[in-house]
Design a protein around this motif. Sequence first.
Motif, short mmCIF file in Angstrom:
data_model
loop_
_atom_site.label_atom_id
_atom_site.label_comp_id
_atom_site.label_asym_id
_atom_site.label_seq_id
_atom_site.Cartn_x
_atom_site.Cartn_y
_atom_site.Cartn_z
N GLY A 20 -11.38 -1.40 -17.34
CA GLY A 20 -10.50 -2.10 -16.41
C GLY A 20 -10.68 -3.61 -16.39
O GLY A 20 -10.10 -4.29 -15.55
N SER A 21 -11.51 -4.13 -17.29
CA SER A 21 -11.69 -5.59 -17.33
C SER A 21 -10.46 -6.24 -17.95
O SER A 21 -9.59 -5.59 -18.52
CB SER A 21 -12.95 -5.96 -18.10
OG SER A 21 -12.80 -5.63 -19.47
N TYR A 22 -10.40 -7.55 -17.84
CA TYR A 22 -9.23 -8.31 -18.29
C TYR A 22 -9.72 -9.66 -18.79
O TYR A 22 -10.59 -10.27 -18.17
CB TYR A 22 -8.28 -8.46 -17.10
CG TYR A 22 -6.94 -9.03 -17.42
CD1 TYR A 22 -5.93 -8.24 -17.95
CD2 TYR A 22 -6.65 -10.35 -17.14
CE1 TYR A 22 -4.68 -8.76 -18.22
CE2 TYR A 22 -5.40 -10.89 -17.40
CZ TYR A 22 -4.42 -10.09 -17.94
OH TYR A 22 -3.18 -10.60 -18.19
N TRP A 45 -13.52 -8.61 -13.94
CA TRP A 45 -14.05 -7.27 -13.88
C TRP A 45 -13.70 -6.65 -12.53
O TRP A 45 -13.84 -7.30 -11.50
CB TRP A 45 -15.57 -7.27 -13.99
CG TRP A 45 -16.11 -7.79 -15.27
CD1 TRP A 45 -16.34 -7.09 -16.42
CD2 TRP A 45 -16.56 -9.12 -15.53
NE1 TRP A 45 -16.89 -7.91 -17.37
CE2 TRP A 45 -17.04 -9.17 -16.85
CE3 TRP A 45 -16.60 -10.30 -14.77
CZ2 TRP A 45 -17.55 -10.32 -17.43
CZ3 TRP A 45 -17.09 -11.45 -15.35
CH2 TRP A 45 -17.57 -11.45 -16.66
N PRO A 46 -13.30 -5.38 -12.53
CA PRO A 46 -13.10 -4.70 -11.25
C PRO A 46 -14.46 -4.36 -10.63
O PRO A 46 -15.36 -3.90 -11.32
CB PRO A 46 -12.33 -3.43 -11.63
CG PRO A 46 -12.71 -3.17 -13.05
CD PRO A 46 -12.97 -4.52 -13.66
N SER A 54 -12.17 -5.01 -5.47
CA SER A 54 -12.10 -6.46 -5.63
C SER A 54 -12.17 -6.80 -7.11
O SER A 54 -12.31 -5.91 -7.95
CB SER A 54 -13.26 -7.14 -4.89
OG SER A 54 -13.23 -6.83 -3.52
N THR A 55 -12.09 -8.07 -7.41
CA THR A 55 -12.20 -8.54 -8.80
C THR A 55 -13.19 -9.68 -8.87
O THR A 55 -13.09 -10.65 -8.11
CB THR A 55 -10.83 -9.01 -9.32
OG1 THR A 55 -9.89 -7.96 -9.20
CG2 THR A 55 -10.92 -9.44 -10.78
N GLY A 100 -3.90 -9.26 -1.81
CA GLY A 100 -3.17 -8.02 -1.60
C GLY A 100 -3.27 -7.08 -2.79
O GLY A 100 -3.00 -5.90 -2.68
N SER A 101 -3.64 -7.60 -3.93
CA SER A 101 -3.88 -6.75 -5.10
C SER A 101 -5.36 -6.85 -5.43
O SER A 101 -6.09 -7.60 -4.82
CB SER A 101 -3.01 -7.18 -6.28
OG SER A 101 -3.30 -8.50 -6.65
N ARG A 102 -5.77 -6.11 -6.41
CA ARG A 102 -7.18 -6.06 -6.77
C ARG A 102 -7.74 -7.39 -7.06
O ARG A 102 -7.46 -8.36 -7.45
CB ARG A 102 -7.37 -5.13 -7.94
CG ARG A 102 -8.76 -4.89 -8.31
CD ARG A 102 -8.81 -3.73 -9.21
NE ARG A 102 -8.21 -4.11 -10.47
CZ ARG A 102 -8.83 -4.05 -11.62
NH1 ARG A 102 -10.04 -3.64 -11.67
NH2 ARG A 102 -8.24 -4.36 -12.73
#
Length: 102
Positions: A20-22, A45-46, A54-55, A100-102
């Motif tokens: 789930g990383s970006y 990273w989540p 969170s991120t 509001g999003s991760r």
Amino acid sequence: MDDQGVVSLGAYYNRRGAGGSYQAADALYYTSGGYYVALTLYQMWPVNVEGKASTLVWRGDMISAASLGSLHGVERLGSESVMMKDISKAVTLFRRDTSGSR
């Protein structure tokens, strides 16, 4: 006018990683009497913080310009201050856009 041409070229790249990383990279190339490059790298990273999704964001900013190496004293502090204000503004906008999003 200085009768000089100006070229500006930008590129953005992103990809999803494992777990789930970006990752993302933002590059800007600008020339007008000199060559200037700005590169911003992101790794996200989540994570869970107190049970809340969170991120965690790592951000690296790099800049290259012919005149930066010759700056000293107050000029160098002024340039650093402007860069820090730009980074702070970008982080504030990033946090606002992702709330509001991760």
